[in-house]
Design a protein around this motif. Sequence first.
Motif, PDB file in Angstrom:
ATOM      1  N   GLN A 213       0.827  -1.202   0.000  1.00 10.17           N
ATOM      2  CA  GLN A 213       0.000   0.000   0.000  1.00 10.17           C
ATOM      3  C   GLN A 213       0.862   1.254   0.000  1.00 10.17           C
ATOM      4  O   GLN A 213       2.006   1.249   0.454  1.00 10.17           O
ATOM      5  CB  GLN A 213      -0.863   0.071   1.252  1.00 10.17           C
ATOM      6  CG  GLN A 213      -1.993  -0.889   1.290  1.00 10.17           C
ATOM      7  CD  GLN A 213      -2.775  -0.735   2.578  1.00 10.17           C
ATOM      8  OE1 GLN A 213      -2.214  -0.522   3.640  1.00 10.17           O
ATOM      9  NE2 GLN A 213      -4.078  -0.839   2.473  1.00 10.17           N
ATOM     10  N   VAL A 214       0.255   2.316  -0.501  1.00  5.81           N
ATOM     11  CA  VAL A 214       0.825   3.652  -0.378  1.00  5.81           C
ATOM     12  C   VAL A 214      -0.290   4.564   0.130  1.00  5.81           C
ATOM     13  O   VAL A 214      -1.428   4.480  -0.325  1.00  5.81           O
ATOM     14  CB  VAL A 214       1.439   4.155  -1.703  1.00  5.81           C
ATOM     15  CG1 VAL A 214       0.420   4.227  -2.804  1.00  5.81           C
ATOM     16  CG2 VAL A 214       2.106   5.502  -1.525  1.00  5.81           C
ATOM     17  N   LEU A 215       0.030   5.371   1.121  1.00  3.96           N
ATOM     18  CA  LEU A 215      -0.895   6.368   1.651  1.00  3.96           C
ATOM     19  C   LEU A 215      -0.588   7.673   0.937  1.00  3.96           C
ATOM     20  O   LEU A 215       0.564   8.130   0.924  1.00  3.96           O
ATOM     21  CB  LEU A 215      -0.693   6.529   3.162  1.00  3.96           C
ATOM     22  CG  LEU A 215      -1.424   7.682   3.839  1.00  3.96           C
ATOM     23  CD1 LEU A 215      -2.935   7.548   3.688  1.00  3.96           C
ATOM     24  CD2 LEU A 215      -1.031   7.754   5.310  1.00  3.96           C
ATOM     25  N   CYS A 216      -1.588   8.246   0.283  1.00  6.08           N
ATOM     26  CA  CYS A 216      -1.429   9.479  -0.483  1.00  6.08           C
ATOM     27  C   CYS A 216      -2.149  10.617   0.233  1.00  6.08           C
ATOM     28  O   CYS A 216      -3.261  10.441   0.702  1.00  6.08           O
ATOM     29  CB  CYS A 216      -2.031   9.316  -1.878  1.00  6.08           C
ATOM     30  SG  CYS A 216      -1.371   7.926  -2.791  1.00  6.08           S
TER      31      CYS A 216
ATOM     32  N   PHE B 260       3.376   7.888   1.530  1.00  3.03           N
ATOM     33  CA  PHE B 260       3.974   7.127   2.617  1.00  3.03           C
ATOM     34  C   PHE B 260       3.847   5.662   2.216  1.00  3.03           C
ATOM     35  O   PHE B 260       2.743   5.168   2.016  1.00  3.03           O
ATOM     36  CB  PHE B 260       3.261   7.418   3.947  1.00  3.03           C
ATOM     37  CG  PHE B 260       3.301   8.882   4.271  1.00  3.03           C
ATOM     38  CD1 PHE B 260       4.395   9.425   4.910  1.00  3.03           C
ATOM     39  CD2 PHE B 260       2.258   9.714   3.894  1.00  3.03           C
ATOM     40  CE1 PHE B 260       4.442  10.787   5.189  1.00  3.03           C
ATOM     41  CE2 PHE B 260       2.299  11.069   4.166  1.00  3.03           C
ATOM     42  CZ  PHE B 260       3.395  11.605   4.813  1.00  3.03           C
ATOM     43  N   TRP B 261       4.965   4.988   2.082  1.00  4.68           N
ATOM     44  CA  TRP B 261       5.023   3.646   1.512  1.00  4.68           C
ATOM     45  C   TRP B 261       5.305   2.580   2.548  1.00  4.68           C
ATOM     46  O   TRP B 261       6.041   2.804   3.503  1.00  4.68           O
ATOM     47  CB  TRP B 261       6.178   3.551   0.519  1.00  4.68           C
ATOM     48  CG  TRP B 261       6.142   4.470  -0.632  1.00  4.68           C
ATOM     49  CD1 TRP B 261       6.480   5.804  -0.619  1.00  4.68           C
ATOM     50  CD2 TRP B 261       5.785   4.166  -1.961  1.00  4.68           C
ATOM     51  NE1 TRP B 261       6.350   6.315  -1.881  1.00  4.68           N
ATOM     52  CE2 TRP B 261       5.931   5.332  -2.725  1.00  4.68           C
ATOM     53  CE3 TRP B 261       5.359   2.986  -2.584  1.00  4.68           C
ATOM     54  CZ2 TRP B 261       5.668   5.368  -4.087  1.00  4.68           C
ATOM     55  CZ3 TRP B 261       5.102   3.037  -3.946  1.00  4.68           C
ATOM     56  CH2 TRP B 261       5.249   4.213  -4.676  1.00  4.68           C
ATOM     57  N   GLU B 262       4.776   1.389   2.281  1.00  2.55           N
ATOM     58  CA  GLU B 262       5.304   0.197   2.909  1.00  2.55           C
ATOM     59  C   GLU B 262       6.627  -0.060   2.204  1.00  2.55           C
ATOM     60  O   GLU B 262       6.830   0.382   1.072  1.00  2.55           O
ATOM     61  CB  GLU B 262       4.386  -1.005   2.679  1.00  2.55           C
ATOM     62  CG  GLU B 262       3.085  -0.958   3.419  1.00  2.55           C
ATOM     63  CD  GLU B 262       2.266  -2.215   3.185  1.00  2.55           C
ATOM     64  OE1 GLU B 262       2.823  -3.317   3.290  1.00  2.55           O
ATOM     65  OE2 GLU B 262       1.082  -2.077   2.893  1.00  2.55           O
ATOM     66  N   ARG B 263       7.525  -0.776   2.837  1.00  4.35           N
ATOM     67  CA  ARG B 263       8.798  -1.085   2.194  1.00  4.35           C
ATOM     68  C   ARG B 263       8.532  -1.963   0.971  1.00  4.35           C
ATOM     69  O   ARG B 263       7.835  -2.958   1.064  1.00  4.35           O
ATOM     70  CB  ARG B 263       9.716  -1.811   3.169  1.00  4.35           C
ATOM     71  CG  ARG B 263      11.086  -2.088   2.579  1.00  4.35           C
ATOM     72  CD  ARG B 263      12.024  -2.532   3.643  1.00  4.35           C
ATOM     73  NE  ARG B 263      12.330  -1.362   4.473  1.00  4.35           N
ATOM     74  CZ  ARG B 263      12.833  -1.440   5.680  1.00  4.35           C
ATOM     75  NH1 ARG B 263      13.072  -2.587   6.232  1.00  4.35           N
ATOM     76  NH2 ARG B 263      13.081  -0.340   6.366  1.00  4.35           N
TER      77      ARG B 263
ATOM     78  N   GLU C 250       8.084  -3.277  -7.366  1.00  3.89           N
ATOM     79  CA  GLU C 250       6.790  -3.101  -6.695  1.00  3.89           C
ATOM     80  C   GLU C 250       6.409  -1.627  -6.630  1.00  3.89           C
ATOM     81  O   GLU C 250       5.252  -1.277  -6.811  1.00  3.89           O
ATOM     82  CB  GLU C 250       6.838  -3.687  -5.280  1.00  3.89           C
ATOM     83  CG  GLU C 250       6.875  -5.196  -5.242  1.00  3.89           C
ATOM     84  CD  GLU C 250       7.087  -5.723  -3.839  1.00  3.89           C
ATOM     85  OE1 GLU C 250       6.432  -6.711  -3.492  1.00  3.89           O
ATOM     86  OE2 GLU C 250       7.908  -5.145  -3.084  1.00  3.89           O
ATOM     87  N   ARG C 251       7.383  -0.767  -6.400  1.00  7.30           N
ATOM     88  CA  ARG C 251       7.106   0.678  -6.361  1.00  7.30           C
ATOM     89  C   ARG C 251       6.618   1.165  -7.725  1.00  7.30           C
ATOM     90  O   ARG C 251       5.677   1.945  -7.804  1.00  7.30           O
ATOM     91  CB  ARG C 251       8.345   1.461  -5.923  1.00  7.30           C
ATOM     92  CG  ARG C 251       8.629   1.363  -4.433  1.00  7.30           C
ATOM     93  CD  ARG C 251       9.891   2.137  -4.065  1.00  7.30           C
ATOM     94  NE  ARG C 251       9.689   3.562  -4.049  1.00  7.30           N
ATOM     95  CZ  ARG C 251       9.451   4.285  -2.959  1.00  7.30           C
ATOM     96  NH1 ARG C 251       9.351   3.688  -1.792  1.00  7.30           N
ATOM     97  NH2 ARG C 251       9.305   5.585  -3.029  1.00  7.30           N
TER      98      ARG C 251
END
Length: 89
Positions: A2-5, A26-29, A34-35
């Motif tokens: 997930q990424v929080l935008c 804000f990213w999970e590793r 994957e990014r």
Amino acid sequence: MQVLCKSTEGNSEAQCCICGQGFVMFWERQSPAERADTLREMQKTLRNHHRNHPGQQAHPTGGFLVPEWDGPLAFSGAAILGHAPSWAL
């Protein structure tokens, strides 16, 4: 993954290709591959926000997750593992 935008008027890490609204993320590793996949999914989500609204008001005023999740933002992997500050939640 997930990424929080969260929309921002200042320095942004990504922009909507339709209205130009900037977002911090804000990213999970994740791995670089994957990014890249998540960035493509994020742009798709930002375009989908414009189905009913043409301008920056199309995007959620609070933070949102890509991919979407039904739980509270504060308990998302992106918020926890991405060390999101309280203003982003």
